[in-house]
Structures are given as structure tokens and as C-alpha cells.
Scaffold this active site. Structure first.
Site, PDB file in Angstrom:
ATOM      1  N   ASN A  47      81.873  18.066 -34.855  1.00 38.12           N
ATOM      2  CA  ASN A  47      81.765  16.714 -35.429  1.00 38.12           C
ATOM      3  C   ASN A  47      80.609  16.684 -36.426  1.00 38.12           C
ATOM      4  O   ASN A  47      80.747  16.231 -37.560  1.00 38.12           O
ATOM      5  CB  ASN A  47      81.508  15.671 -34.339  1.00 38.12           C
ATOM      6  CG  ASN A  47      82.518  15.755 -33.219  1.00 38.12           C
ATOM      7  OD1 ASN A  47      83.601  16.278 -33.410  1.00 38.12           O
ATOM      8  ND2 ASN A  47      82.162  15.272 -32.045  1.00 38.12           N
ATOM      9  N   ASP A  48      79.471  17.186 -35.980  1.00 38.94           N
ATOM     10  CA  ASP A  48      78.324  17.205 -36.889  1.00 38.94           C
ATOM     11  C   ASP A  48      78.446  18.311 -37.926  1.00 38.94           C
ATOM     12  O   ASP A  48      78.039  18.143 -39.071  1.00 38.94           O
ATOM     13  CB  ASP A  48      77.018  17.366 -36.093  1.00 38.94           C
ATOM     14  CG  ASP A  48      76.558  16.025 -35.555  1.00 38.94           C
ATOM     15  OD1 ASP A  48      76.610  15.043 -36.306  1.00 38.94           O
ATOM     16  OD2 ASP A  48      76.172  15.952 -34.374  1.00 38.94           O
ATOM     17  N   ARG A  59      76.763  14.867 -22.370  1.00 38.85           N
ATOM     18  CA  ARG A  59      75.932  14.174 -23.373  1.00 38.85           C
ATOM     19  C   ARG A  59      74.911  13.315 -22.630  1.00 38.85           C
ATOM     20  O   ARG A  59      75.154  12.129 -22.384  1.00 38.85           O
ATOM     21  CB  ARG A  59      76.815  13.295 -24.264  1.00 38.85           C
ATOM     22  CG  ARG A  59      77.743  14.070 -25.200  1.00 38.85           C
ATOM     23  CD  ARG A  59      78.553  13.095 -26.043  1.00 38.85           C
ATOM     24  NE  ARG A  59      79.100  13.690 -27.241  1.00 38.85           N
ATOM     25  CZ  ARG A  59      80.375  14.052 -27.390  1.00 38.85           C
ATOM     26  NH1 ARG A  59      81.227  13.889 -26.411  1.00 38.85           N
ATOM     27  NH2 ARG A  59      80.794  14.573 -28.531  1.00 38.85           N
ATOM     28  N   GLU A  68      75.677  23.170 -34.990  1.00 38.07           N
ATOM     29  CA  GLU A  68      76.324  22.000 -35.603  1.00 38.07           C
ATOM     30  C   GLU A  68      75.716  21.681 -36.960  1.00 38.07           C
ATOM     31  O   GLU A  68      75.946  20.618 -37.514  1.00 38.07           O
ATOM     32  CB  GLU A  68      76.290  20.791 -34.662  1.00 38.07           C
ATOM     33  CG  GLU A  68      74.957  20.477 -34.054  1.00 38.07           C
ATOM     34  CD  GLU A  68      75.021  19.325 -33.046  1.00 38.07           C
ATOM     35  OE1 GLU A  68      76.044  18.640 -32.947  1.00 38.07           O
ATOM     36  OE2 GLU A  68      74.007  19.119 -32.369  1.00 38.07           O
ATOM     37  N   ARG A 106      79.056  10.619 -40.686  1.00 36.92           N
ATOM     38  CA  ARG A 106      80.079  10.348 -39.671  1.00 36.92           C
ATOM     39  C   ARG A 106      80.412   8.867 -39.588  1.00 36.92           C
ATOM     40  O   ARG A 106      81.479   8.474 -39.158  1.00 36.92           O
ATOM     41  CB  ARG A 106      79.553  10.770 -38.292  1.00 36.92           C
ATOM     42  CG  ARG A 106      79.814  12.182 -37.948  1.00 36.92           C
ATOM     43  CD  ARG A 106      78.996  12.590 -36.738  1.00 36.92           C
ATOM     44  NE  ARG A 106      79.639  12.299 -35.485  1.00 36.92           N
ATOM     45  CZ  ARG A 106      79.257  12.813 -34.322  1.00 36.92           C
ATOM     46  NH1 ARG A 106      78.256  13.661 -34.278  1.00 36.92           N
ATOM     47  NH2 ARG A 106      79.868  12.510 -33.205  1.00 36.92           N
ATOM     48  N   HIS A 137      86.785   3.022 -32.437  1.00 36.24           N
ATOM     49  CA  HIS A 137      86.873   2.835 -30.987  1.00 36.24           C
ATOM     50  C   HIS A 137      88.312   2.972 -30.507  1.00 36.24           C
ATOM     51  O   HIS A 137      88.579   3.484 -29.428  1.00 36.24           O
ATOM     52  CB  HIS A 137      86.361   1.437 -30.618  1.00 36.24           C
ATOM     53  CG  HIS A 137      84.876   1.372 -30.548  1.00 36.24           C
ATOM     54  ND1 HIS A 137      84.157   0.266 -30.880  1.00 36.24           N
ATOM     55  CD2 HIS A 137      83.985   2.293 -30.164  1.00 36.24           C
ATOM     56  CE1 HIS A 137      82.880   0.509 -30.712  1.00 36.24           C
ATOM     57  NE2 HIS A 137      82.755   1.733 -30.277  1.00 36.24           N
ATOM     58  N   CYS A 193      82.569  22.363 -28.707  1.00 38.79           N
ATOM     59  CA  CYS A 193      82.611  21.129 -27.923  1.00 38.79           C
ATOM     60  C   CYS A 193      82.845  19.903 -28.803  1.00 38.79           C
ATOM     61  O   CYS A 193      82.822  18.787 -28.324  1.00 38.79           O
ATOM     62  CB  CYS A 193      81.345  20.971 -27.084  1.00 38.79           C
ATOM     63  SG  CYS A 193      79.861  20.878 -28.056  1.00 38.79           S
ATOM     64  N   ARG A 214      73.525  19.087 -22.065  1.00 35.19           N
ATOM     65  CA  ARG A 214      72.790  19.048 -23.336  1.00 35.19           C
ATOM     66  C   ARG A 214      71.567  18.172 -23.177  1.00 35.19           C
ATOM     67  O   ARG A 214      71.656  17.067 -22.624  1.00 35.19           O
ATOM     68  CB  ARG A 214      73.710  18.497 -24.428  1.00 35.19           C
ATOM     69  CG  ARG A 214      72.994  18.322 -25.750  1.00 35.19           C
ATOM     70  CD  ARG A 214      73.939  17.988 -26.854  1.00 35.19           C
ATOM     71  NE  ARG A 214      74.368  16.591 -26.813  1.00 35.19           N
ATOM     72  CZ  ARG A 214      75.256  16.090 -27.663  1.00 35.19           C
ATOM     73  NH1 ARG A 214      75.816  16.849 -28.586  1.00 35.19           N
ATOM     74  NH2 ARG A 214      75.597  14.823 -27.598  1.00 35.19           N
TER      75      ARG A 214
HETATM   76  C1  PEP Z   1      79.431  17.504 -32.250  1.00 37.10           C
HETATM   77  O1  PEP Z   1      78.622  17.183 -33.111  1.00 37.10           O
HETATM   78  O2  PEP Z   1      80.509  18.082 -32.501  1.00 37.10           O
HETATM   79  C2  PEP Z   1      79.160  17.216 -30.832  1.00 37.10           C
HETATM   80  C3  PEP Z   1      79.936  17.676 -29.874  1.00 37.10           C
HETATM   81  O3  PEP Z   1      78.096  16.417 -30.545  1.00 37.10           O
HETATM   82  P1  PEP Z   1      78.113  14.815 -30.705  1.00 37.10           P
HETATM   83  O4  PEP Z   1      79.519  14.420 -31.057  1.00 37.10           O
HETATM   84  O5  PEP Z   1      77.638  14.283 -29.413  1.00 37.10           O
HETATM   85  O6  PEP Z   1      77.148  14.642 -31.821  1.00 37.10           O
HETATM   86 MG    MG Z   2      76.601  16.635 -32.511  1.00 39.79          MG
END
Ligand code: PEP
Ligand code: MG
Length: 656
Positions: free
Chosen positions: A434-435, A277, A411, A445, A182, A482, A313
Site C-alpha cells: 500500500n505504501d 497493526r 514499503e 494514499r 470505507h 502484507c 508490527r
Molecule cells: C502497507 O503499507 O502495505 C501496509 C501493509 O501497511 P499499512 O497499510 O498499515 O500502512
Molecule cells: Mg504501510
């Protein structure tokens, strides 16, 4: 001059004096004769902690407020209170010790929970207990600052960041810290450079330093040249927040989670929204938002963006984004189970409510719909089927709607590997790094203590991104990023070089990222300009790329004049796609042709059938025989006037 190497949590650079923060003294166990008196002390401290939280919430932004609300909930929950008072009464010990211990016990309980969302609350629990204990001991972590400083501590907590006067904070350096905590999210929101892995024991309070989070360094007592260079970069980055957006080829979009984020998006003039999101609309409530509520939210966001692309999304629930009323099954590995678009297919009624709202809202702006967590073409087909059913439902209700562009998130490694095929079913791609990192590196994650394995620069991740850009561009669709990597200063030049169409980043990061993109593009342009006529063709306009077969004119689509591509323009600026000599300019000003130094003829035709406009709204900026360099303005025109004349303003580039 001494250089300490750390790990970048949030990019940026700052120069200033170091303020070493006091370490929290250990809370010692003391026997007390009168437990009831100690309970009274505790209750008094809890009231003060509540007041503190309320004060902090008043000035907190949305992200910080969410975290503080969680802390308030934990603080006022009878479970915490009962556990602390229980320890005091049973063991006759001091309240601060009991608060600390209760916090640890409850945090461990959270940690043992299966639900990853609840597991992640253990950090909040520890911080809440710590706040209560500090109210008892009188320890205050928030430093008094008389001038802007680089804060250096063992660890930063969200409470600390949200409670201090941020005008005086230039950056953060700490011994420990995780990029997915956070604190990291807050630091990104405040635009603070942040470095972990820096031991405060090696630093003297008050020394001058350069915190270069971009390069993972804290430079103590820098020499004048190092300090000067850092100040220049810092100033340039800061000024980007004040000046109008520099026009970059690679667009800088923003990610939002709710309407509240719009204010920052608009203030920083993001080129669009690359990720809304929407799952956050569904969370923390007892039932899903209905069609009308969703429609109104999407419409307001689209209208606020005034024609700039807005990619919404569809619900990406599951794992760390629970939607309790869906009653989803408990899973051993939720990140590999029911989440993303799979949830939409498992709950088609819920999904179609959202789709109907999105289709209706599409009439009010430049909307794109995006599906998360795609692994196969079959999924896209099934999701598109639902779009068609939703459209049929709106037809039956005689409701006004439009089917917007439909794209997918890339992703998963599966989607990246078959991106060339998937591109045939999608109007755009957005890479969720990220994913993509999580699934490529087999690294949850939410896993704790795995920082060493978390390497978003891993060759495998970068290779999959490259494959996606190539796969998308081969099919003529735009590709963006993104995920967090879109704002990564080391990778932006790479993305520019690969021809990525947009990066979508936290709203507060837009100016800094735009600055970096502009810098990277200048360098890239210099490189390509060294070789005029090197065969590289650049986009002559800002906007949405359309492949040859998608151009709504049989002459161009049939390749009669040569291979071509179209761009639905965002504005009326038409630039030279390559260096060369102007070989002709149409009398009506809507078309220019160029001959490149290696003998290629390129026609840039503005609009379809725009010859009919007899030059109205077109102003050429070059004449026959002029020499132009890539990016020079060829002509300006008014796309709205073209639309009003009932014509299509698409800018078409033909390689003759
Ligand atoms: C990602 O996975 O990079 C993404 C942008 O989606 P989220 O972080 O919402 O899973
Ligand atoms: Mg994602």
C-alpha cells in the site's frame, strides 16, 4: 451476452440475478410557513436515525461498528443539529433540504482541514446527513431481497452495506467507487466481489449476470458455457471457506488490527499472522496503553495462534493514523514526515514500553517483531539499539523475556532498492505494497480523485517487489507481502513463481487467497515437472528458512559436505526438494539422499545430531531405488519429540 468492463475494487466472482437499486430522489427545497414545526419534524427524524444506527451496530462486525460509531458521533454532535436548525429557522425551508445542505457544508469544512484523518471524515459527514434526510423523506435505500442477487447501483455507502441482509448479496457493481473507501474495506471484510465503473443505466433489472471482479467484467446474460465455468469457480472459492486449509508452499497469513479479528483468523485457519497493526491500540484514547495492557494483548494473540508465526508490527502512527496525545507537529506533507518507525525513534520512551511488552510476550508464542517505514540500515540499527535497551530494562527488573525474530517492512522504494544490504540486519521482510505504491507512484494514499493514477500493477511497483524478494532470499531470509496486493488474484501466480514465502491478507480473504495460491502452485509445479532435474531445488519442509551460516552445526555451517540451507520446520513432513531417485535412506530414518536426473546428489538431513535418537519418532516413506517427484513425502517425523530430546529439529538440505 454483453460484457461491461469495470475496475476491480474487491476480487471474487458471483453469478446471479441483477437487482438494480433505486436511485435516491433529489431532495427539493420547499418553503414552509412554520419553522418550529419543521424543527420538531427534524428532531423526531434524528431520533429515528439514532435508533437505526443502534440497531445496525448490534449486528455489525468490528470494522462496520467503527464506521457506524463515527456516524453516530456526527449525528448526535450539536454542530450538525445546530447547522440544520439554523438553516430551517433562517430560511424557512423544509428539514430534509436543510439536512442535505448542512451535510454538504460541514463535509466541505472537513475537506478543507489539514489533518488527513479529519479530511477523510467528509465522506462520513455526507452519509450521516443523508441518513437524517432519508428518515424525513421515508426513502429507504436498503433493498428487500427475496433471493441472493448481484446489487447494482450508482454508488454504495457503508451504511447501505452494513444495513442490508448480507446473506442475500452475492456481489456489488457500481458506477463509482474507490478501492480505499470505507465501502471497499467493508466489502473486503464481507468477502464480496465488487466492481466499479459499471453504469446501471446499461443494465436491465432481473437479468442473469456473471460478476467477475477478478477480470474486471460484468457479463450480462452469459451463454451457458460462460455461466457454468463461472459457477464452478464460484463454488470452488466458496468451498474453500468450509474445507481444511490445503497445504500450500506459499503460506497464507492474516492481517489483524485487534484481538477481535482473531475469531475470523482462527475460523479460516490462517497459517499465521503476517501483520498485527498495533497502532490501533494507541488510537481513539487519551493516553498510550501501558506495558501491562499491551503485554496482555500480545500474549493473548500469541497464545491463540498456538505456535503459528505471529508478526507484530511496532506502532505505525502518523498521517491517517493519528495519536493525538503525542502532540506531533503539523506537517505540510505528513505522509513524507514523521510517521512509521520515525515516530518510534522520536518518542523512545513510548517505543520502549511497547518493546518491553513485546519481549515479555515473546515467551508465549511464535512472535516476530516488525518495524514499519524503513528507509535505511541506520534506522534498523537505531531501532535494534532500543530493543537492547528494553531488554536491559527487563533484566534489571528480573522479568522473564525473549528477543524474538526482528524483521522490517519494505514499503519505501529506498528499502526495496537496498534490500540486499538491509537483509543482513533483518530476520525477515514483509512488503507493504500500500505504501510502496504510494511512494513509488508519488500518489498520496488519501488523495481524492486520483483513481486513474493509482496503478498497483505498475511495472515500477512490481520490479521493486521482485528486487525485495531476491534481496531477501540471497541473504536467506523469508519475504512476505502484507499490503493489499497480496490478495490480488492476477498477481498471486507471479508471487508463487518468484518464490515469495507468504502473503498476509484480510482475515475474511484467507480461504479465497489460499485457493488461488493452491491453484497457482499446481500450475507452477506442472511447469517445473515438465523438466525433471531442471536444477530447481524446492523447500523440503514448511517453516522458516535459515541460511548456511545460520545453521547451528559447524559441519553444515562450514559447508564441509557442500552448500546447504536449513528450515526450522512447522510440522513433521519432509518432502523431496527435486525429482530423482532415492540413493540412500539412513537406518535411523532421519536422512535421505537423492540423485536428480541431471546427476546432482542432494542430502536431506532431519535435525541436528538426531542420529542419537536411533530412529525414534522418524518414519521414512521411501526406500533406496524409489523414484520420487518434487514434493513427494520422503519421511515424517515428530519435531516435538526431537525438541524434547534436547535436539534441534532443523531440516537441512545439502547440495553435495
Ligand atoms: C502497507 O503499507 O502495505 C501496509 C501493509 O501497511 P499499512 O497499510 O498499515 O500502512
Ligand atoms: Mg504501510
Amino acid at each position: 451476452m454483453k460484457r461491461l468492463q469495470g475496475k476491480r475494487i474487491n476480487a471474487g466472482i458471483a453469478t446471479g440475478k441483477i437487482l438494480l437499486m433505486k436511485s435516491r430522489p433529489a431532495v427539493l427545497k420547499q418553503e414552509i410557513p412554520d419553522p418550529e414545526q419543521e424543527v420538531a419534524r427534524l428532531l423526531d427524524a434524528l431520533t429515528r436515525a439514532e435508533e437505526q444506527l443502534q440497531t445496525e451496530m448490534k449486528t455489525a462486525d468490528k470494522t462496520a461498528a467503527g464506521i457506524l460509531e463515527t456516524h453516530m458521533m456526527l449525528l448526535t454532535d450539536t454542530r450538525f443539529r445546530d447547522t440544520v436548525t439554523g438553516i430551517i429557522r433562517r430560511e424557512h425551508v423544509n428539514a430534509e433540504y436543510a439536512a442535505d445542505r448542512a451535510g454538504e457544508t460541514l463535509a466541505e469544512e472537513f475537506e478543507a482541514m489539514e489533518d488527513p484523518y479529519l479530511r477523510a471524515r467528509s465522506e462520513d459527514m455526507r452519509q450521516t446527513a443523508r441518513r437524517a434526510a432519508d428518515c424525513l423523506t421515508g426513502f429507504t435505500e436498503v433493498p428487500r431481497m427475496a433471493e441472493p442477487v448481484i446489487l447494482c447501483a450508482e454508488e454504495f455507502t457503508p451504511a447501505l452495506l452494513s444495513g442490508m441482509n448480507r446473506e442475500y448479496v452475492l456481489g456489488l457493481a457500481a458506477k463509482t467507487g474507490s478501492p480505499v473507501s470505507h465501502t471497499a474495506i467493508l466489502a473486503a471484510g464481507y468477502g464480496l466481489p465488487y466492481l466499479a465503473g459499471i453504469d446501471p443505466a446499461e443494465i436491465n433489472d432481473g437479468v442473469t449476470a456473471v460478476l467477475d471482479a477478478d477480470h474486471g467484467e460484468l457479463i450480462l446474460e452469459p451463454d451457458p458455457e460462460t455461466e457454468q465455468k463461472a459457477k464452478e469457480k464460484e463454488k470452488a472459492l466458496r468451498e474453500m471457506t468450509r474445507i481444511a486449509p490445503e497445504k500450500t508452499r506459499m503460506k497464507v497469513y492474516a492481517n489483524i488490527a485487534s484481538e477481535k479479528d482473531l475469531e475470523t483468523v482462527l475460523r479460516h485457519q490462517a497459517d499465521g499472522i503476517g501483520l498485527f497493526r498495533t497502532e490501533f491500540l494507541f488510537m481513539n484514547r487519551n493516553e498510550a496503553p501501558d506495558e501491562e495492557e499491551q503485554f496482555q494483548v500480545y500474549r493473548r494473540v500469541l497464545e491463540a495462534m498456538e505456535g503459528r508465526e505471529t508478526i507484530i508490527r511496532t506502532i505505525d502512527a502518523g498521517t491517517d493514523k493519528p495519536v493525538p496525545y503525542l502532540d506531533m507537529p503539523r506537517e505540510e506533507n505528513p505522509a513524507l514526515g514523521l510517521r512509521g518507525a520515525r515516530v518510534s525513534l522520536a518518542y523512545p520512551d513510548l517505543f520502549r514500553v511497547q518493546l518491553r511488552a513485546l519481549l515479555r510476550a515473546a515467551c508465549y508464542g511464535n512472535e516476530g517483531i516488525m518495524f514499519p517505514m524503513i528507509t535505511s540500515g541506520r534506522e534498523i540499527m537505531r531501532l535494534r539499539e532500543q530493543v537492547n535497551i528494553a531488554a536491559g530494562e527487563l533484566d534489571a527488573r528480573k522479568e522473564k523475556y525473549r528477543i524474538p525474530r526482528i524483521g522490517i517492512m519494505v514499503e519505501t522504494p529506498a528499502a526495496a532498492l537496498i534490500s540486499e544490504e538491509l537483509a543482513k540486519q533483518a530476520d525477515f521482510f514483509s512488503v507493504g505494497t500500500n505504501d510502496l505504491t504510494q511512494y513509488t507512484l508519488a500518489l498520496d494514499r488519501l488523495a481524492r480523485g486520483m483513481d486513474d493514477y493509482y496503478d498497483p500493477h505498475h511495472d515500477a511497483v512490481l520490479k521493486l517487489i521482485r528486487m525485495t524478494v531476491e534481496g531477501g532470499h540471497k541473504a536467506g531470509i523469508p519475504v512476505g507481502i502484507c499490503g493489499q496486493l497480496g490478495a490480488d488474484p492476477e498477481l498471486i501466480p507471479l508471487f508463487v513463481g518468484e518464490g515469495l514465502d507468504e502473503v498476509s491478507v484480510a482475515p475474511a480473504s484467507v480461504p479465497a487467497v489460499r485457493y488461488r495460491v493452491a491453484e497457482a502452485e499446481k500450475q507452477h509445479e506442472n511447469r517445473t515437472d515438465d523438466k525433471p532435474g531442471d536444477g530447481g531445488i524446492h523447500a523440503p519442509a514448511d517453516g522458516q528458512l535459515v541460511s548456511m551460516s545460520g545453521i547451528p552445526d559447524p559441519v553444515f555451517a562450514g559447508g564441509v559436505l557442500g552448500p546447504c540451507f536449513g528450515i526450522i520446520p512447522d510440522n513433521g513432513l519432509v518432502r523431496a526438494p527435486a525429482s530423482g531417485t532415492v540413493s540412500s535412506v539412513a537406518d535411523t530414518g532421519h536422512a535421505v539422499s537423492l540423485r536428480t536426473s541431471d546427476g546432482k546428489e542432494i542430502l536431506i538431513h532431519t535435525g541436528i545430531d538426531t542420529v542419537k535418537m536411533k530412529g525414534r519418532g522418524f518414519s521414512p516413506k521411501v526406500k533406496q531405488g524409489d523414484t520420487v517427484r518434487t514434493g513427494d513425502t520422503l519421511l515424517e517425523f515428530d519435531p516435538e519429540a526431537v525438541r524434547e530430546a534436547g535436539l534441534n529439529p532443523m531440516v537441512i538440505t545439502v547440495l553435495m
